[in-house]
Write a protein that holds these residues in place. Structure first.
Motif, mmCIF file in Angstrom:
data_model
loop_
_atom_site.group_PDB
_atom_site.id
_atom_site.type_symbol
_atom_site.label_atom_id
_atom_site.label_comp_id
_atom_site.label_asym_id
_atom_site.label_seq_id
_atom_site.Cartn_x
_atom_site.Cartn_y
_atom_site.Cartn_z
ATOM 1 N N LEU A 83 -34.466 38.405 29.374
ATOM 2 C CA LEU A 83 -33.609 39.147 28.453
ATOM 3 C C LEU A 83 -33.096 40.420 29.103
ATOM 4 O O LEU A 83 -31.901 40.720 29.056
ATOM 5 N N ARG A 84 -33.984 41.162 29.742
ATOM 6 C CA ARG A 84 -33.607 42.435 30.371
ATOM 7 C C ARG A 84 -32.564 42.228 31.452
ATOM 8 O O ARG A 84 -31.559 42.941 31.523
ATOM 9 N N ILE A 85 -32.762 41.247 32.308
ATOM 10 C CA ILE A 85 -31.837 41.006 33.421
ATOM 11 C C ILE A 85 -30.492 40.522 32.909
ATOM 12 O O ILE A 85 -29.442 40.976 33.361
ATOM 13 N N VAL A 119 -43.251 37.799 22.267
ATOM 14 C CA VAL A 119 -42.180 38.684 22.705
ATOM 15 C C VAL A 119 -41.246 37.919 23.629
ATOM 16 O O VAL A 119 -41.654 36.921 24.217
ATOM 17 N N PRO A 120 -40.007 38.330 23.762
ATOM 18 C CA PRO A 120 -39.394 39.468 23.108
ATOM 19 C C PRO A 120 -39.059 39.155 21.649
ATOM 20 O O PRO A 120 -38.635 38.060 21.319
ATOM 21 N N ASN A 131 -37.389 35.801 20.636
ATOM 22 C CA ASN A 131 -36.800 35.242 21.852
ATOM 23 C C ASN A 131 -35.345 34.826 21.645
ATOM 24 O O ASN A 131 -34.981 33.688 21.889
ATOM 25 N N PRO A 132 -34.490 35.758 21.232
ATOM 26 C CA PRO A 132 -33.089 35.407 20.994
ATOM 27 C C PRO A 132 -32.318 35.252 22.297
ATOM 28 O O PRO A 132 -32.747 35.701 23.357
ATOM 29 N N ALA A 135 -26.973 36.692 25.004
ATOM 30 C CA ALA A 135 -25.581 36.878 24.589
ATOM 31 C C ALA A 135 -25.521 37.314 23.120
ATOM 32 O O ALA A 135 -24.695 38.156 22.750
ATOM 33 N N TRP A 136 -26.389 36.765 22.305
ATOM 34 C CA TRP A 136 -26.442 37.155 20.894
ATOM 35 C C TRP A 136 -26.869 38.618 20.770
ATOM 36 O O TRP A 136 -26.303 39.371 19.988
ATOM 37 N N VAL A 137 -27.864 39.011 21.567
ATOM 38 C CA VAL A 137 -28.339 40.410 21.525
ATOM 39 C C VAL A 137 -27.209 41.345 21.957
ATOM 40 O O VAL A 137 -26.955 42.373 21.334
#
Length: 145
Positions: A83-85, A119-120, A131-132, A135-137
């Motif tokens: 997610l972070r990357i 998580v996340p 765990n979305p 792109a949605w985040v």
């Protein structure tokens, strides 16, 4: 040493040991490549890759003020790293809560995930999303059109 740093430190130590053995057996170029690989892995699994974490209480306060999502994460989590990357620079706009450092953050993760610290977990407008898709985040950061 906190739990968040155990894996990165072990990766650096193991990489150094393997590189030393390879150097003494006459493969310095391979040793350098292996050491570099272990250092990159240690860096990715360290808390340094993530924006500075805040407490769950502070993240909720900030989110209520600016409407940005809150991310519950922990170091070493593959999905958190992904997610972070994938968020890139926009990750700095989120409020990150390290559940290993903040008991209230861990409790929030358990509340959102039926007792599990999965998580996340991204909390948007008070609703948790486990765990979305990155792109949605990222879309949650954009102002409504």
């Amino acid at each position: 040493m906190t739990r968040a740093w155990k894996l990165p430190v072990r990766l650096v130590l193991c990489g150094s040991a393997v590189a030393a053995v390879l150097t003494f057996t006459g493969s310095p170029a391979t040793a350098a490549a292996v050491l570099l690989m272990f250092l990159v892995l240690a860096g990715v699994h360290s808390p340094l890759v993530f924006p500075r974490p805040v407490t769950a209480v502070e993240a909720q306060r900030r989110s209520a003020a600016d409407g940005r999502p809150v991310v519950l994460w922990r170091p070493g989590c593959t999905y958190c790293i992904r997610l972070r990357i994938r968020l890139g620079r926009s990750a700095r706009q989120l409020h990150w809560v390290d559940i290993w450092r903040d008991p209230a953050g861990a409790a929030a993760a358990r509340d959102a995930n039926h007792g599990n610290e999965t998580v996340p977990t991204v909390i948007v407008a008070g609703r948790p999303h486990t765990n979305p898709d990155p792109a949605w985040v990222r879309a949650q950061l954009s102002p409504p059109v």
